[in-house]
Design an enzyme around this catalytic site. Structure first.
Site, PDB file in Angstrom:
ATOM      1  N   LYS A 130      15.632  25.467  27.746  1.00  0.00           N
ATOM      2  CA  LYS A 130      16.035  24.712  26.555  1.00  0.00           C
ATOM      3  C   LYS A 130      17.121  25.501  25.848  1.00  0.00           C
ATOM      4  O   LYS A 130      17.195  26.727  25.983  1.00  0.00           O
ATOM      5  CB  LYS A 130      14.832  24.550  25.608  1.00  0.00           C
ATOM      6  CG  LYS A 130      14.935  23.366  24.692  1.00  0.00           C
ATOM      7  CD  LYS A 130      14.445  22.091  25.348  1.00  0.00           C
ATOM      8  CE  LYS A 130      14.685  20.876  24.493  1.00  0.00           C
ATOM      9  NZ  LYS A 130      13.952  19.704  25.030  1.00  0.00           N
ATOM     10  N   ASP A 170      18.984  16.558  23.194  1.00  0.00           N
ATOM     11  CA  ASP A 170      17.723  16.610  22.445  1.00  0.00           C
ATOM     12  C   ASP A 170      18.146  16.186  21.034  1.00  0.00           C
ATOM     13  O   ASP A 170      19.198  15.539  20.871  1.00  0.00           O
ATOM     14  CB  ASP A 170      17.112  18.026  22.499  1.00  0.00           C
ATOM     15  CG  ASP A 170      15.648  18.053  22.054  1.00  0.00           C
ATOM     16  OD1 ASP A 170      14.776  17.759  22.875  1.00  0.00           O
ATOM     17  OD2 ASP A 170      15.371  18.357  20.867  1.00  0.00           O
TER      18      ASP A 170
HETATM   19  N1  GLU Z   1      15.258  16.919  25.557  1.00  0.00           N
HETATM   20  C1  GLU Z   1      14.499  16.085  26.453  1.00  0.00           C
HETATM   21  C2  GLU Z   1      13.083  16.617  26.574  1.00  0.00           C
HETATM   22  O1  GLU Z   1      12.550  17.108  25.603  1.00  0.00           O
HETATM   23  C3  GLU Z   1      15.206  15.825  27.771  1.00  0.00           C
HETATM   24  C4  GLU Z   1      15.601  17.017  28.565  1.00  0.00           C
HETATM   25  C5  GLU Z   1      16.434  16.695  29.807  1.00  0.00           C
HETATM   26  O2  GLU Z   1      16.702  15.532  30.101  1.00  0.00           O
HETATM   27  O3  GLU Z   1      16.803  17.659  30.465  1.00  0.00           O
HETATM   28  O4  GLU Z   1      12.439  16.535  27.570  1.00  0.00           O
END
Ligand code: GLU
Length: 448
Positions: A130, A170
């Site tokens: 992340k 996100d």
């Molecule tokens: N931010 C999204 C999550 O919390 C998607 C992450 C992504 O598609 O890599 O899963």
């Protein structure tokens, strides 16, 4: 009597607290997983002996960098950028970027940690990571957002790659930001490497259904979970918190499945629309004008409640889809008193541990985010598949794949909970099923 497995996990948790001071959300996310996996380490002590559990709590790599940029008036701003590459046992690091003023290392670590198990649950070959920044996009012009994204990518690009680390969106990062980030990556590397980012636009390597996927997936999960009690979303009153990407498409799918979403919110307050949220209007205000839900209430002539809790609005199904720790024990008590049947997390860790326990103790079906909101990242993996094969699929086919994945995640969580003596406990089921797959891979790959 505390079992040896429990005492090993307790000392490991004490280490996590000591080594990551002040990172409350990260501690909370680790605590929940460790509590869930007690029966696993009792059955399989090698996970503790080979230090798999302590390794899974320590990111493989953490990157923190300076992001300088200039605003439209020529003033210089300095933000902090992060990428926590948490675990790559199952595939390249994968997870979104969050741009929000509250972001600090603890936020990104909690999100990255959750992402490991979420991504594992999808069954797709993706590790967990992340990133993000304490940059506040609110009120910034497109040109300012572009300059920020370009500066952010000018440092981050060296850590990325379709086989290495694949970010997406996100909170605060949507199609516009992914476009600027991808453009800068392409420019610096001189490569059209589509698989390095997901959430791209349809004409430049994006996937159908990716924008809808997190919200749609959460609604599919809710439907499948209600079916275990012979119920469905049809005719149900639903409250969704938030009004961003997840909330918008959760509302859309709930409506398609026959439910009625009567309230949604933002950081200023909530709106109640008994006729059901008018999604065209909400999208117009949020996605086009980048406005607030107060404007929705004004346009529709329905109540807007500044401050307060959206969970005061009676509902059958609650879908917290705003941000972490937004649904507290008092809200849980209100939901139960109002006859709520199910809580389905669209956001990451929106329900506090106390609220989760209160809901589960009262027999409310509870779907944790790492299972219920996995549709977004699962569809990111489908985007990566399409990029790798230089192909693009139809909306119908992609949505059908998403629905199948969500049903599989649901069933795997339910079966795992049953197998480990906690029938109906989706938190335990999700944590164990997600963990075991990663832990087995880590054992196989040796001490790295
Ligand atoms: N931010 C999204 C999550 O919390 C998607 C992450 C992504 O598609 O890599 O899963």
């Amino acid at each position: 009597m505390v079992s040896p497995a429990v005492s090993r996990l307790e000392s490991l948790y004490a280490d996590v607290l000591r080594r990551n001071p002040g990172e409350d959300e990260f501690h909370q996310a680790v605590r929940e997983v460790l509590d869930s996996i007690v029966p696993v380490v009792e059955r399989r002590p090698e996970f503790v002996e080979a230090c798999v559990v302590s390794r899974v709590c320590e990111p493989e790599r953490q990157i923190i960098f300076r992001v300088p940029w200039t605003d439209d008036a020529g003033r210089v701003h300095i933000n902090r950028g992060f990428r926590v590459e948490f675990n790559s046992a199952l595939g390249p690091f994968k997870g979104g970027l969050r741009f929000h003023p509250s972001v600090y290392l603890g936020t990104i670590k909690f999100l990255g940690f959750e992402q490991i198990f979420k991504n594992s649950l999808t069954g797709m070959p993706i590790g967990g990571g992340k990133g993000g920044s304490d940059f506040d996009p609110k009120g910034r012009s497109d040109a300012e957002v572009m300059r920020f994204c370009q500066s952010f990518m000018t440092e981050l690009y060296r850590h990325l790659g379709e086989y290495t680390d694949v970010p997406a969106g996100d909170i605060g990062v949507g199609g516009r930001e992914i476009g600027y980030l991808f453009g800068q990556y392409k420019r610096i590397t001189n490569r059209y490497e589509s698989g390095v980012l997901t959430g791209k636009g349809l004409s430049w390597g994006g996937s159908q259904v990716r924008p809808e996927a997190t919200g749609y997936g959460a609604a599919f999960f809710a439907q499948r979970m209600l079916e275990t009690r012979g119920e469905s979303l049809d005719g149900r009153r639903v409250v969704v918190s938030g009004s961003g990407n997840v909330a918008t498409y959760a509302i859309e799918k709930v409506h398609q499945l026959g439910g009625r979403v009567v309230a949604c919110s933002d950081s200023e307050g909530y709106v109640v629309d008994e006729a059901g949220i008018d999604l065209d209007l909400l999208k117009q205000i949020k996605e086009v004008r980048r406005g607030r839900v107060r404007e929705y209430a004004e346009a529709r002539g329905v109540p807007f409640v500044p401050g307060g809790s959206v969970w005061d609005v009676p509902c059958d199904v609650a879908m917290p889809s705003a941000t972490q720790n937004e649904l507290h024990a008092g809200d849980a008590a209100t939901l139960v008193a109002n006859g709520c049947r199910a809580v389905v997390e669209g956001a990451n860790m929106p329900t506090t541990p106390e609220a989760t326990k209160a809901l589960q103790d009262c027999g409310v079906l509870f779907a944790p985010g790492k299972a219920a909101n996995a549709g977004g990242v699962a569809t990111s993996a489908l985007e990566m598949q399409q990029n790798a094969s230089r192909d693009s699929w139809t909306f119908e086919y992609t949505e059908q794949r998403l629905a199948e994945i969500m049903n599989q995640i649901h069933d795997r969580c339910a079966q795992t909970a049953q197998e480990y003596g906690a029938p109906g406990n989706y938190v335990v089921g999700a944590n164990i099923a997600g963990f075991v797959k990663v832990a087995d891979a880590m054992l196989a790959l040796g001490l790295i």
